[in-house]
Design an enzyme around this catalytic site. Structure first.
Site, mmCIF file in Angstrom:
data_model
loop_
_atom_site.group_PDB
_atom_site.id
_atom_site.type_symbol
_atom_site.label_atom_id
_atom_site.label_comp_id
_atom_site.label_asym_id
_atom_site.label_seq_id
_atom_site.Cartn_x
_atom_site.Cartn_y
_atom_site.Cartn_z
ATOM 1 N N ARG A 136 57.191 50.313 -101.817
ATOM 2 C CA ARG A 136 56.195 50.179 -102.826
ATOM 3 C C ARG A 136 55.807 48.859 -103.071
ATOM 4 O O ARG A 136 54.570 48.455 -103.322
ATOM 5 C CB ARG A 136 56.741 50.618 -104.082
ATOM 6 C CG ARG A 136 57.283 52.147 -104.127
ATOM 7 C CD ARG A 136 57.725 52.720 -105.505
ATOM 8 N NE ARG A 136 56.613 52.731 -106.464
ATOM 9 C CZ ARG A 136 56.432 51.843 -107.368
ATOM 10 N NH1 ARG A 136 57.101 50.739 -107.621
ATOM 11 N NH2 ARG A 136 55.408 51.990 -108.101
ATOM 12 N N CYS A 178 60.942 43.622 -88.501
ATOM 13 C CA CYS A 178 59.917 42.926 -87.772
ATOM 14 C C CYS A 178 58.392 42.806 -88.219
ATOM 15 O O CYS A 178 57.507 43.298 -87.543
ATOM 16 C CB CYS A 178 60.169 43.013 -86.365
ATOM 17 S SG CYS A 178 59.515 41.886 -85.229
ATOM 18 N N GLU A 236 53.445 67.410 -115.148
ATOM 19 C CA GLU A 236 54.167 67.424 -113.675
ATOM 20 C C GLU A 236 54.603 66.123 -113.822
ATOM 21 O O GLU A 236 54.122 65.388 -112.884
ATOM 22 C CB GLU A 236 52.963 67.641 -112.966
ATOM 23 C CG GLU A 236 52.485 69.146 -112.976
ATOM 24 C CD GLU A 236 51.328 69.395 -112.130
ATOM 25 O OE1 GLU A 236 50.831 68.372 -111.568
ATOM 26 O OE2 GLU A 236 50.940 70.641 -111.794
ATOM 27 N N PRO A 237 55.644 65.511 -114.737
ATOM 28 C CA PRO A 237 56.115 64.183 -114.532
ATOM 29 C C PRO A 237 56.919 64.010 -113.219
ATOM 30 O O PRO A 237 57.718 64.983 -112.872
ATOM 31 C CB PRO A 237 57.149 63.985 -115.534
ATOM 32 C CG PRO A 237 57.179 65.407 -116.080
ATOM 33 C CD PRO A 237 56.367 66.210 -115.588
ATOM 34 N N GLY A 238 56.876 63.068 -112.435
ATOM 35 C CA GLY A 238 57.540 62.555 -111.405
ATOM 36 C C GLY A 238 58.430 61.265 -111.799
ATOM 37 O O GLY A 238 59.373 61.191 -112.028
ATOM 38 N N TYR A 262 59.621 57.520 -105.544
ATOM 39 C CA TYR A 262 58.826 57.238 -104.259
ATOM 40 C C TYR A 262 59.577 55.865 -103.677
ATOM 41 O O TYR A 262 59.089 55.168 -103.181
ATOM 42 C CB TYR A 262 57.484 56.584 -104.654
ATOM 43 C CG TYR A 262 56.731 57.744 -105.378
ATOM 44 C CD1 TYR A 262 56.116 58.901 -104.720
ATOM 45 C CD2 TYR A 262 56.551 57.713 -106.902
ATOM 46 C CE1 TYR A 262 55.760 59.988 -105.443
ATOM 47 C CE2 TYR A 262 55.812 58.670 -107.504
ATOM 48 C CZ TYR A 262 55.483 59.943 -106.747
ATOM 49 O OH TYR A 262 54.807 60.980 -107.417
ATOM 50 N N TYR A 306 52.077 48.911 -102.763
ATOM 51 C CA TYR A 306 51.441 48.939 -103.984
ATOM 52 C C TYR A 306 51.278 47.655 -104.577
ATOM 53 O O TYR A 306 50.799 47.849 -105.888
ATOM 54 C CB TYR A 306 51.818 50.057 -105.039
ATOM 55 C CG TYR A 306 51.981 51.521 -104.417
ATOM 56 C CD1 TYR A 306 50.700 52.082 -104.067
ATOM 57 C CD2 TYR A 306 53.068 52.058 -104.101
ATOM 58 C CE1 TYR A 306 50.589 53.431 -103.640
ATOM 59 C CE2 TYR A 306 52.961 53.398 -103.653
ATOM 60 C CZ TYR A 306 51.674 53.888 -103.361
ATOM 61 O OH TYR A 306 51.746 55.342 -102.962
ATOM 62 N N GLY A 342 50.980 60.732 -115.274
ATOM 63 C CA GLY A 342 50.805 59.565 -115.191
ATOM 64 C C GLY A 342 51.384 58.743 -116.132
ATOM 65 O O GLY A 342 50.833 57.731 -116.361
#
Length: 421
Positions: free
Chosen positions: A307, A337, A268-270, A365, A311, A227
């Site tokens: 994204r 479209c 658990e970093p992404g 992502y 988001y 996070g």
């Protein structure tokens, strides 16, 4: 990516030359940036037994997974297919944490058969594991701590109404099931979402897990998920990893002393590891002046970077073809479209047809959420490693769009039906 007198460069490699070599649209990743982030995490948590488990869902290309493994990073997966890709990249099954969310028991069985570390996020799953495997399969428990912090609600996972994890209010039920079936609980896990600005959220979660740990005497690790907030534009507040490392490490060391032995501390970093390494390069198709605003339409869309639309995410945009041009205000849009706006009323150096733009912070992502909507091809992917650009995924072709389709010959079928009648 840095601007020099010779233009924008990644590890000294001209970005426009990369675009010319591999075509557009194109995802480009900087291996040095990934390695830098891994090093920052390790140095910030130097006083504890740290394990970094890369959240592969952020960017699952096998070459990226191999780079993580080369750097001594392990892996977190949310599907068996992700885990299989990790194993293809060279990870041992026991190095892969499997954290499902409401998946079928068949997939759980596959994960157990592969030898993954199972992270249980519901009471029904915990009971099924006990009924199916008894004491032969060790698990970790994903807890929902009812902590509502972080960024966009769509990526906030630790609040009371989230689908993720087992509510901390069900603590006694977790323990009862573990004791009934003699399930070995070797880890406790928490992931409350993304974009935390400081250590407070992690310390709140730590209090929950440290207290819960007294129920389980044979733990091997405590997993804080991730996070960490990264910067998407100048002035963005980011997670102070050094401060976080000092505060969480201190709390963890005190907990281990009270627990009676040292445990492993997992993260658990992404996004933190791969967001800043990624650049989505696109070509300007047209510049369209309307009475209310000027649109820049590019050869990409929400099918390549969802994204901003999903988001409301901000991505810095660079005009790498004309970085010193006079500044104008543009709304940058895609070719889908459907409304697919990347940026509204964004000041940019003058944009001309055929200019190459770069969407920054596109490593996490980005490609992993691409689609073939509107029958558009997914981009190629390139990794810059040791000052050389390597193709790590080919651009889609029409054959990729058609793969798996069974095409009915209606004329032949009609003839057969008429003859049969």
């Amino acid at each position: 990516m840095q601007l020099s007198d010779q233009g924008y460069r990644i590890q000294g490699v001209d970005v426009l030359a990369i675009a010319d070599q591999f075509g557009l649209p194109l995802y480009v990743y900087d291996a040095d940036k990934i390695i830098e982030k891994i090093g920052l995490l390790r140095s910030s948590f130097s006083g504890v037994n740290l394990k970094i488990k890369y959240a592969a869902k952020a960017l699952t290309n096998v070459s990226i997974l191999k780079l993580m493994r080369q750097q001594g990073v392990e892996m977190d997966s949310v599907s068996v297919n992700e885990a299989r890709m990790g194993m293809l990249a060279g990870f041992e099954p026991e190095q892969i944490m499997f954290t499902p969310s409401g998946v079928s028991f068949d997939e759980i069985r596959e994960a157990v058969d592969l030898g993954l570390q199972l992270n249980v996020d519901s009471l029904p799953l915990l009971e099924w594991v006990g009924q199916t495997y008894g004491s032969s399969v060790s698990v970790s428990i994903r807890i929902n701590p009812h902590i509502a912090e972080g960024g966009n609600i769509k990526i906030s996972t630790g609040h009371a109404d989230s689908k993720f994890g087992i509510s901390i209010l069900q603590r006694s039920a977790i323990r009862a099931l573990a004791e009934r079936y003699q399930i070995p609980v070797v880890g406790l896990h928490i992931h409350t979402g993304s974009d935390f600005k400081n250590a407070n959220a992690f310390l709140k979660g730590a209090e929950v897990l440290f207290d819960l740990a007294t129920d389980y005497p044979n733990l091997r690790f405590i997993d804080f998920g991730s996070g960490f907030k990264v910067a998407y534009k100048d002035g963005d507040h980011v997670t102070d990893i050094v401060d976080l490392g000092a505060k969480v490490s201190d709390a963890f060391q005190r907990f281990c002393h009270q627990y009676g032995r040292d445990l492993e501390l997992w993260f658990e970093p992404g996004k933190f590891l791969v967001s800043e390494c990624g650049h989505l390069l696109v070509k300007t198709n047209i510049v369209k002046e309307n009475p209310s605003r000027t649109f820049v339409a590019v050869d990409s869309g929400l099918n390549h970077l969802i994204r901003p639309m999903m988001y409301d995410a901000y991505h810095d945009i660079k005009n790498i073809s004309n970085p010193q041009g006079p500044e104008h205000t543009y709304t940058v849009v895609g070719y889908i479209c459907e409304t697919d706006t990347f940026a509204t009323d964004r000041p940019l150096p003058e944009v001309r047809p055929d200019d190459v733009l770069s969407f920054e912070n596109a490593g996490a992502y980005g490609f992993s959420m691409t689609s073939t909507y509107n029958a558009r091809f997914r981009p190629a992917e390139v990794l810059v490693y040791e000052e050389t650009a390597y193709l790590i995924r080919q651009r889609d072709t029409l054959a990729d769009l058609l793969r798996g389709q069974e095409i009915i010959d209606f004329e032949e079928l009609t003839t057969k039906l008429v003859n049969a009648g």
